[in-house]
Write an enzyme that holds these catalytic residues in place. Structure first.
Site, short mmCIF file in Angstrom:
data_model
loop_
_atom_site.label_atom_id
_atom_site.label_comp_id
_atom_site.label_asym_id
_atom_site.label_seq_id
_atom_site.Cartn_x
_atom_site.Cartn_y
_atom_site.Cartn_z
CB CYS A 140 -9.29 4.66 0.82
SG CYS A 140 -7.64 5.06 1.46
CG ASP B 131 -1.80 1.18 1.37
OD1 ASP B 131 -2.32 1.65 0.33
OD2 ASP B 131 -1.99 1.70 2.49
CB SER B 132 0.22 4.83 -0.34
OG SER B 132 -0.88 4.98 0.52
CG HIS C 270 -4.92 4.91 4.63
ND1 HIS C 270 -4.41 4.38 3.47
CD2 HIS C 270 -3.85 5.42 5.32
CE1 HIS C 270 -3.09 4.57 3.44
NE2 HIS C 270 -2.73 5.19 4.56
CB CYS D 234 -3.25 0.38 -2.39
SG CYS D 234 -3.31 2.08 -2.97
#
Ligand code: DGL
Length: 272
Positions: free
Chosen positions: A191, A17-18, A193, A80
């Site tokens: 997302c 993921d980022s 997150h 992601c």
């Protein structure tokens, strides 16, 4: 095609993921597959990806998948939404290992959950702008109405460890107001997150909406693919965990260990 190394169930699963968001997918995979070896990469030096173009996110995704192939992974999990939107189709035949994305699993869970056929999607600007959720929901043929909302500020707040501030609650109220006015009954957290914001999202929606995170559905896909490809690690002991980031390992550990307590050692792997 880039060959990803020797065959065999002993190789790790590569998840990326980022930043910390993909750890929500790690957590779900660990629950179903504690015996698997996992290698995780968070591109924290270049996060957030949300404000970037699809082309740039695509380039980053292939750089990370090349890095993962160097760790001899037996499967790639794109944890992601932005990278799934930008690179999943192209990545599927490129590495000689199964590739799992996060968009299709979320879409199928949402279509199953909705009662009134009105589905909201929260995502970063690049994911919503790519149109991949809109396309995938239309492709189910279920005639659902889709209401998309970019949430440009969420990822940076989560990466900074903010899951509860007044600023965050105010932002959530602003992002969710149009979706609630549209009477959606199901909300895709587009997302990885955002599952970390479930507390505030439930609070703002008064618990009235079904919140769909792809993590559990992705973990089920991972399990199924490992079995069907003969790659399941069939041993009783726990698998190993390796966490790498391109940015500050201390910040990643501080935020990530709040919901993944085993996160202790984090290696810095800066881009050259
Ligand atoms: N977790 C990433 C996603 O699912 C966040 C992207 C970002 O860094 O903005 O899209």
């Amino acid at each position: 095609m880039v060959a990803a190394g020797s065959a065999g169930a002993e190789r790790p699963i590569g998840i990326f993921d980022s930043g910390v968001g993909g750890l929500t997918v790690v957590r779900a995979i660990e629950e179903l597959l504690p015996q698997e070896h996992l290698v995780y990469f968070g591109d924290t030096a270049r996060a957030p990806y949300g404000p970037r173009s699809v082309q740039e996110v695509r380039r980053f995704a292939f750089e990370i998948m090349d890095l993962m192939a160097g760790h001899d992974v037996k499967m790639l999990v794109i944890a992601c939404n932005a990278m799934t939107a930008a690179a999943y189709e192209e990545a599927r035949d490129r590495y000689g290992v199964p590739v799992i994305g996060v968009i299709e699993p979320a879409v199928h869970s949402a279509v199953r959950a909705t009662h009134n056929g009105k589905i909201g999607v929260l995502g970063t600007p690049v994911t919503i702008g790519s149109g991949e959720y809109q396309r995938a929901l239309a492709a189910t043929g279920r005639g659902v109405e889709v209401f998309c909302q970019p949430c440009p500020a969420f990822v940076e707040l989560v990466e900074a460890g903010d899951l509860f501030s007044e600023e965050l609650i105010g932002l959530a109220e602003g992002y969710l107001a149009p979706l609630m006015a549209a009477d959606v009954d199901t909300l895709i957290l587009g997302c990885t997150h955002y599952p970390l914001l479930k507390g505030v999202l439930h609070w703002v929606t008064k618990g009235d909406l079904e919140l769909i995170s792809s993590a559990e559905a992705v973990a089920r896909d991972v399990y199924a693919r490992l079995v069907s490809e003969g790659l399941l690690r069939r041993v009783a002991e726990l698998g190993t965990r390796r966490f790498m980031v391109s940015g500050d390992p201390g910040q990643f550990r501080a935020v990530g260990s709040r919901f993944l307590p085993e996160l202790r050692e984090v290696e810095a792997v800066p881009w050259r």
